[in-house]
Scaffold this active site. Sequence first.
Site, short mmCIF file in Angstrom:
data_model
loop_
_atom_site.label_atom_id
_atom_site.label_comp_id
_atom_site.label_asym_id
_atom_site.label_seq_id
_atom_site.Cartn_x
_atom_site.Cartn_y
_atom_site.Cartn_z
N HIS A 5 16.16 -6.44 5.52
CA HIS A 5 16.42 -5.57 4.37
C HIS A 5 15.22 -5.55 3.43
O HIS A 5 14.26 -6.31 3.60
CB HIS A 5 17.65 -6.05 3.60
CG HIS A 5 17.49 -7.41 2.96
ND1 HIS A 5 17.55 -8.60 3.67
CD2 HIS A 5 17.25 -7.77 1.67
CE1 HIS A 5 17.37 -9.61 2.85
NE2 HIS A 5 17.19 -9.14 1.62
N HIS A 31 14.31 -4.30 -1.07
CA HIS A 31 14.88 -3.93 -2.36
C HIS A 31 13.91 -3.08 -3.16
O HIS A 31 12.70 -3.08 -2.91
CB HIS A 31 15.21 -5.18 -3.20
CG HIS A 31 16.03 -6.21 -2.52
ND1 HIS A 31 17.38 -6.07 -2.29
CD2 HIS A 31 15.69 -7.44 -2.03
CE1 HIS A 31 17.84 -7.16 -1.69
NE2 HIS A 31 16.84 -8.00 -1.51
N GLU A 48 23.69 -5.98 -5.11
CA GLU A 48 23.60 -6.29 -3.68
C GLU A 48 24.00 -5.09 -2.83
O GLU A 48 23.53 -4.92 -1.71
CB GLU A 48 24.52 -7.47 -3.36
CG GLU A 48 23.84 -8.83 -3.39
CD GLU A 48 22.90 -9.03 -2.22
OE1 GLU A 48 23.38 -9.29 -1.10
OE2 GLU A 48 21.69 -8.91 -2.41
N GLU A 89 12.27 -10.01 -5.69
CA GLU A 89 13.27 -11.05 -5.40
C GLU A 89 12.64 -12.44 -5.46
O GLU A 89 11.79 -12.78 -4.64
CB GLU A 89 13.88 -10.81 -4.01
CG GLU A 89 14.80 -11.91 -3.53
CD GLU A 89 15.26 -11.69 -2.09
OE1 GLU A 89 15.72 -10.56 -1.80
OE2 GLU A 89 15.13 -12.60 -1.25
N HIS A 138 12.13 -8.03 4.66
CA HIS A 138 12.19 -9.45 4.99
C HIS A 138 13.54 -9.81 5.60
O HIS A 138 14.50 -9.02 5.54
CB HIS A 138 11.93 -10.31 3.75
CG HIS A 138 12.82 -10.01 2.59
ND1 HIS A 138 12.60 -8.94 1.75
CD2 HIS A 138 13.95 -10.61 2.11
CE1 HIS A 138 13.51 -8.90 0.80
NE2 HIS A 138 14.36 -9.90 1.00
N ARG A 193 20.97 -13.19 6.60
CA ARG A 193 21.06 -12.03 5.71
C ARG A 193 20.20 -11.01 6.42
O ARG A 193 18.99 -11.20 6.59
CB ARG A 193 20.49 -12.36 4.32
CG ARG A 193 20.39 -11.14 3.39
CD ARG A 193 21.76 -10.58 3.08
NE ARG A 193 21.71 -9.59 1.99
CZ ARG A 193 21.78 -8.28 2.18
NH1 ARG A 193 21.85 -7.80 3.40
NH2 ARG A 193 21.78 -7.46 1.14
#
Length: 498
Positions: free
Chosen positions: A195, A197, A262, A201, A240, A192
């Site tokens: 990124h 947010h 997402e 999370e 992360h 993944r």
Amino acid sequence: MKYSTSLAGAGLFQIALSLPAPQMTYEDNKGNVGGVDPPIPTYVGAPVGDLRGSTNLQGGIASRPPVDGGDSAVVPDPQLVNGQEADSKLGLYLDFNSAEYPNGPQPIRGGLGGTDPGPRTYEYEKLNPDIYAPPETDQGTVPQSMWPLGLSHNLFGVGEESGWARQQNQDVLPVATEMAGVDMRLAPNAYRELHWHTSGEWALVLKGSVRVAAIDEDGASFVDDVTAGDVWFFPQGVPHSLQALHEGAEFLLIFDSGTFSETDTFLATEMLMRTPISVWAKDLQTDVSSFDYIPDAEKYIFNGTPAPANISEQNITSSAGALWGPTGYTYHWSQQEFHNTTGGSVKILDPLTFPIADMFSAALVVLEPGAMREVHWHTSSDEWSYFLQGSARITIYDAPAASQTFDFTAGDVGYIQKAAGHYVENTGTEDVIFLEVLQAKKFSDISAAQWLALTPRQIIKDTLNLTDEVLDAIPKDKTLIKPGNPNMTAIAGGGQNF
């Protein structure tokens, strides 16, 4: 398509593309319905007939239609399952999987309801017996509180079978205002991408193993490997990366915002593409030619090279050093033993032992067949639940006089608002495993049974008309789990359900 070359070589590719897609076969919805008499004869040729009928068919003008001998709504010989004829206030769990087409299941409970001549999809009704034939105690309006992730749109990664993700948020479950969830799959060695947010999370690894890496605002770095049953947490804004190790991974992500999506994630690739190259050259102190081969699209989920087996090779630090212990972003929950009690097992993770996740508290619960998570409610947080295995039901009581019972199977999300009374009951023949997540500094609840046991007896007897015999049997300490009879309809036959 992997098989296109072999099909073409056999001269079958065009034939394969022209074949009709296989259709699901339902054991229902056959015969006349809605004034249509299927199967409709196949017609080939120029269109004929009018799209609209005559005004002479309006009521009071048209001749009276026959009301006998047509498409009858009578269901001959309806089949009822064990417990369906018992007092509807008992609310016994009804095993509609034991009903057989075309006579069952039927939305009948204790003489209430009636037969269902269709149209219908039997599989929905078998999965949701308490929706189709609700207990009489269900009253009023409770917000929809269950969402199966199997109905969420799956977003595929880039490249060949790199992975996917599907989510639950307020778009599909409006009541879930405080939390949202994502189920993500990474192929072996897939990422993944880098990124961050705007939401915190919290994650539980369901299968496989993941290498996680991050830095904080001070430049302290973190890298660790987590496996099935372990947890990580990244506060909002902390950048992360996630990489599946050689066996791949699937994990559950819970975010502290009901509107999380997402598609709104901050991505390293997009940041690189959306900032002038001259700025990046200055920022990284390098020639602009260094950016000749940067990605031209986000990577999202993509295949990568294997992570080194020796994790210390990726432990890069600044003068701020490495994060570890109470400042670290992972907790190896898989190594924590369960608290075992009659009827099941529980283990709790909250900021008392995982302080970095300062507003996430969780319980992983295992219920044996017939057992239930006792009637309770949470004083300071909504509850986000996820079912990992088995089948269960939850009745949610909402003030002042509403309740509704929902059925759950593996992959389903449940959401219960703060202070709403509820329980979780195993309705299957195997253990139920589910996760409870709160936005709280400590995992806690109010036990209804303990409240009754510790309230002056006179008050309970005057209010609820319970006897001394009943009150004497209630434990004064919280039990969390109540054992039960795996035969969910034993009461109907004169037995006990505990």
